[in-house]
Design a protein around this motif. Structure first.
Motif, PDB file in Angstrom:
ATOM      1  N   TYR A   1       0.854  -1.190   0.000  1.00 31.51           N
ATOM      2  CA  TYR A   1       0.000   0.000   0.000  1.00 31.51           C
ATOM      3  C   TYR A   1       0.891   1.241   0.000  1.00 31.51           C
ATOM      4  O   TYR A   1       1.923   1.287   0.673  1.00 31.51           O
ATOM      5  CB  TYR A   1      -0.920   0.025   1.224  1.00 31.51           C
ATOM      6  CG  TYR A   1      -2.058   1.007   1.073  1.00 31.51           C
ATOM      7  CD1 TYR A   1      -3.194   0.657   0.339  1.00 31.51           C
ATOM      8  CD2 TYR A   1      -1.995   2.284   1.615  1.00 31.51           C
ATOM      9  CE1 TYR A   1      -4.233   1.548   0.159  1.00 31.51           C
ATOM     10  CE2 TYR A   1      -3.029   3.183   1.442  1.00 31.51           C
ATOM     11  CZ  TYR A   1      -4.146   2.820   0.714  1.00 31.51           C
ATOM     12  OH  TYR A   1      -5.181   3.711   0.530  1.00 31.51           O
ATOM     13  N   ASP A   2       0.461   2.236  -0.757  1.00 32.70           N
ATOM     14  CA  ASP A   2       1.157   3.514  -0.847  1.00 32.70           C
ATOM     15  C   ASP A   2       0.814   4.348   0.392  1.00 32.70           C
ATOM     16  O   ASP A   2      -0.329   4.796   0.542  1.00 32.70           O
ATOM     17  CB  ASP A   2       0.722   4.239  -2.122  1.00 32.70           C
ATOM     18  CG  ASP A   2       1.435   5.569  -2.309  1.00 32.70           C
ATOM     19  OD1 ASP A   2       2.213   5.978  -1.419  1.00 32.70           O
ATOM     20  OD2 ASP A   2       1.194   6.220  -3.349  1.00 32.70           O
ATOM     21  N   LEU A   3       1.789   4.542   1.272  1.00 32.82           N
ATOM     22  CA  LEU A   3       1.524   5.274   2.515  1.00 32.82           C
ATOM     23  C   LEU A   3       1.069   6.708   2.253  1.00 32.82           C
ATOM     24  O   LEU A   3       0.361   7.298   3.082  1.00 32.82           O
ATOM     25  CB  LEU A   3       2.793   5.291   3.379  1.00 32.82           C
ATOM     26  CG  LEU A   3       2.878   4.253   4.499  1.00 32.82           C
ATOM     27  CD1 LEU A   3       4.288   4.191   5.059  1.00 32.82           C
ATOM     28  CD2 LEU A   3       1.892   4.596   5.600  1.00 32.82           C
ATOM     29  N   ALA A   4       1.462   7.267   1.129  1.00 27.57           N
ATOM     30  CA  ALA A   4       1.066   8.645   0.827  1.00 27.57           C
ATOM     31  C   ALA A   4      -0.439   8.790   0.660  1.00 27.57           C
ATOM     32  O   ALA A   4      -0.968   9.905   0.709  1.00 27.57           O
ATOM     33  CB  ALA A   4       1.787   9.130  -0.425  1.00 27.57           C
ATOM     34  N   ARG A   5      -1.154   7.676   0.466  1.00 20.76           N
ATOM     35  CA  ARG A   5      -2.605   7.734   0.286  1.00 20.76           C
ATOM     36  C   ARG A   5      -3.366   7.729   1.615  1.00 20.76           C
ATOM     37  O   ARG A   5      -4.584   7.872   1.631  1.00 20.76           O
ATOM     38  CB  ARG A   5      -3.055   6.554  -0.574  1.00 20.76           C
ATOM     39  CG  ARG A   5      -2.503   6.601  -2.001  1.00 20.76           C
ATOM     40  CD  ARG A   5      -2.753   5.297  -2.730  1.00 20.76           C
ATOM     41  NE  ARG A   5      -4.175   4.973  -2.812  1.00 20.76           N
ATOM     42  CZ  ARG A   5      -4.658   3.780  -3.175  1.00 20.76           C
ATOM     43  NH1 ARG A   5      -3.799   2.789  -3.475  1.00 20.76           N
ATOM     44  NH2 ARG A   5      -5.948   3.567  -3.234  1.00 20.76           N
ATOM     45  N   VAL A   6      -2.667   7.551   2.717  1.00 15.86           N
ATOM     46  CA  VAL A   6      -3.305   7.560   4.033  1.00 15.86           C
ATOM     47  C   VAL A   6      -3.508   9.001   4.486  1.00 15.86           C
ATOM     48  O   VAL A   6      -2.616   9.844   4.346  1.00 15.86           O
ATOM     49  CB  VAL A   6      -2.426   6.801   5.055  1.00 15.86           C
ATOM     50  CG1 VAL A   6      -2.999   6.908   6.456  1.00 15.86           C
ATOM     51  CG2 VAL A   6      -2.301   5.339   4.641  1.00 15.86           C
ATOM     52  N   ALA A   7      -4.673   9.301   5.041  1.00 15.18           N
ATOM     53  CA  ALA A   7      -4.976  10.673   5.439  1.00 15.18           C
ATOM     54  C   ALA A   7      -3.946  11.217   6.427  1.00 15.18           C
ATOM     55  O   ALA A   7      -3.562  12.392   6.369  1.00 15.18           O
ATOM     56  CB  ALA A   7      -6.372  10.734   6.049  1.00 15.18           C
TER      57      ALA A   7
ATOM     58  N   GLY B   1      -1.199   5.288  11.369  1.00 15.37           N
ATOM     59  CA  GLY B   1      -1.648   3.943  11.704  1.00 15.37           C
ATOM     60  C   GLY B   1      -2.842   3.473  10.904  1.00 15.37           C
ATOM     61  O   GLY B   1      -3.148   2.269  10.881  1.00 15.37           O
ATOM     62  N   GLU B   2      -3.510   4.392  10.227  1.00 14.88           N
ATOM     63  CA  GLU B   2      -4.642   3.999   9.389  1.00 14.88           C
ATOM     64  C   GLU B   2      -4.201   3.095   8.234  1.00 14.88           C
ATOM     65  O   GLU B   2      -5.032   2.424   7.600  1.00 14.88           O
ATOM     66  CB  GLU B   2      -5.345   5.234   8.840  1.00 14.88           C
ATOM     67  CG  GLU B   2      -6.719   4.944   8.249  1.00 14.88           C
ATOM     68  CD  GLU B   2      -7.376   6.164   7.635  1.00 14.88           C
ATOM     69  OE1 GLU B   2      -8.563   6.066   7.274  1.00 14.88           O
ATOM     70  OE2 GLU B   2      -6.699   7.212   7.513  1.00 14.88           O
TER      71      GLU B   2
END
Length: 477
Positions: free
Chosen positions: A394-400, A465-466
């Motif tokens: 998963y691309d961490l940059a996509r987490v709010a 953490g999301e």
């Protein structure tokens, strides 16, 4: 005239770093008498030349990098670091290379200390040569634990003896910033010290034998760290071999296999670790001086009759990290106590007297920009193990939470799922701030938490953490 004294304890610990301290303290808590033998500073490598000073050097570097991504803060942190203040903080975190506080703590837990060089002289026997030239003969009723750790392993490069190279010790304790620093190596010490000294004002050149950094981790971790180092100004040269070294007119001349040359003010050799077992009397108990000490899961050294010799921490080569060594020490102290009292030993997987996490759930954080955090297996290790594993990215940059953390956030997360058991067996994060995610991953791996239950562990919004929710959603499709 040399004085000789004799003492007897239930447990003798050779090596007074964090691991040895914890073995002795846990043995003492089990009701046994214990003594530590230490030839340098009580507190060892971690306190004075590794974990504490290195992270003191890196903390302002990482904090500035994080702040530079936050609107409203970025102009305020655009200038250079206050080198004098950073080095002063490093000195403070290293207790100014004095161990009085450590000695006070040892006294408070009622463990004795003998300063000097300890050597095995036979089963349950240790002779200590003190700095005053005296000999203290120690006898253990139950166990001797070797916790001597490791030293820098230096490659056989011609001219090495003439250049006075830095090892990790000099890199964490230097009192001035070299104008040009060459770093030989591409592992954790290499990338962390390159990060620190480049930020403090050195022009750092990394000479890396391999074709990537952090090769024992997931490839994307090394790639992101490479990008971060290059953006900070570090010159990284892959597939590069050093063939000779020389110091001329105060500078180090480095010759490379391709015929190229490089000049630097200092050269750091970050090329691995070797056990501190060369001169501790292993030959007197049938072992080979200089070797790693192989142990079972309760830390008894194999190949030694009687089951009295233990090896705990880096010296057994299971997991060369302080936190993992202290975990081993807590277990070793407890199992020594149980055996001494004739109590049952709980040696089933994840039992009280075995270090199962050494095989399944070793956490690690690399304090670079960006950070890297991991626990458990990598995808390559999972493939070699023959497990049925699904890789979830998963691309961490996509987490709010990443958007809140800083602009232009870059990062990546990987979760490895054992599809037969429905549990997580490995996690790697790379990105700013991910060091604080590793314990949640460690709990998931060490606890063998079923994914169906992990689905109900709701991450707070908006945090990094999301990413756990996003990884699980990706896996569920």
């Amino acid at each position: 005239m040399r004085n000789e004294t004799s003492r007897t304890y239930d447990v003798i610990v050779i090596g007074g770093g964090p691991v040895g301290e914890n073995v002795a303290e846990r043995a003492r808590a089990a009701g046994l008498s214990a003594v530590i033998v230490e030839r340098e500073l009580l507190g060892g490598e971690c306190s004075f030349w590794a974990c504490d000073p290195s992270k003191a050097l890196l903390r302002p570097v990482v904090a500035r990098a994080d702040a530079s991504r936050v609107p409203g803060l970025d102009p305020a942190v655009a200038g250079p670091l206050d080198v004098e203040a950073v080095l002063a903080h490093r000195d403070k975190m290293s207790s100014y290379w004095k161990d009085e506080d450590q000695v006070d703590w040892l006294t408070s837990v009622r463990v004795d200390l003998v300063r000097g060089h300890g050597r095995l002289t036979g089963p349950k026997q240790v002779a200590v040569q003190t700095p005053e030239g005296d000999t203290v003969a120690l006898t253990a009723r139950h166990a001797v634990a070797v916790s001597t750790g490791t030293r820098a392993a230096l490659p056989p490069i011609p001219g090495l003896d003439t250049v006075r190279p830095w090892t990790s010790r000099e890199a964490t304790s230097a009192d001035k910033v070299p104008g040009r620093l060459a770093v030989v190596g591409g592992g954790v010490v290499a990338v962390e010290m390159a990060t620190a000294w480049q930020a403090l004002g050195s022009q750092v050149t990394m000479l890396v034998l391999a074709d990537g950094l952090l090769e024992r981790m997931e490839p994307f971790a090394g790639e992101l760290v490479t990008d971060g180092l290059r953006e900070s100004g570090v010159d990284i040269r892959f597939n590069t071999t050093v063939t000779s070294l020389a110091r001329e007119d105060g500078e180090v001349r480095i010759t490379l296999r391709d015929g190229g040359q490089l000049a630097a003010d200092e050269v750091l050799l970050a090329t691995g670790r070797a056990p501190r077992t060369r001169d501790i009397g292993l030959e007197t108990v049938g072992l080979t001086p200089g070797d790693w000490l192989t142990v079972d899961d309760t830390f008894r050294v194999t190949g030694v009759d009687g089951g009295w010799l233990y090896a705990v921490g880096d010296v057994n080569r299971r997991a060369l990290m302080t936190h993992q060594g202290k975990y081993q020490a807590r277990i070793a102290g407890a199992v020594i106590g149980a055996r001494a009292k004739g109590e049952p030993v709980d040696d089933a997987p994840w039992g009280a007297h075995v270090a199962t996490a050494d095989h399944a759930a070793v956490p690690q954080v690399v304090f670079t920009t960006p950070e890297v955090a991991s626990v458990g297996l990598t995808s390559r290790e999972a493939e070699r193990s023959g497990r049925s594993v699904e890789v979830v990215d998963y691309d961490l940059a996509r987490v709010a939470g990443a958007h809140q953390y800083g602009e232009e956030y870059r990062g990546r997360a990987r979760m490895l799922v054992d599809t037969d058991r429905g549990t997580v067996v490995g996690v790697t994060f790379a990105g700013p701030g991910v060091g604080e995610l590793v314990h949640s991953a460690t709990i998931a791996v060490a606890g063998e938490v079923p994914l169906d239950r992990l689905w109900h562990a709701v991450p707070a919004f908006p945090t990094l953490g999301e990413v756990w929710l996003r990884l699980l959603e990706t896996y569920r499709g």
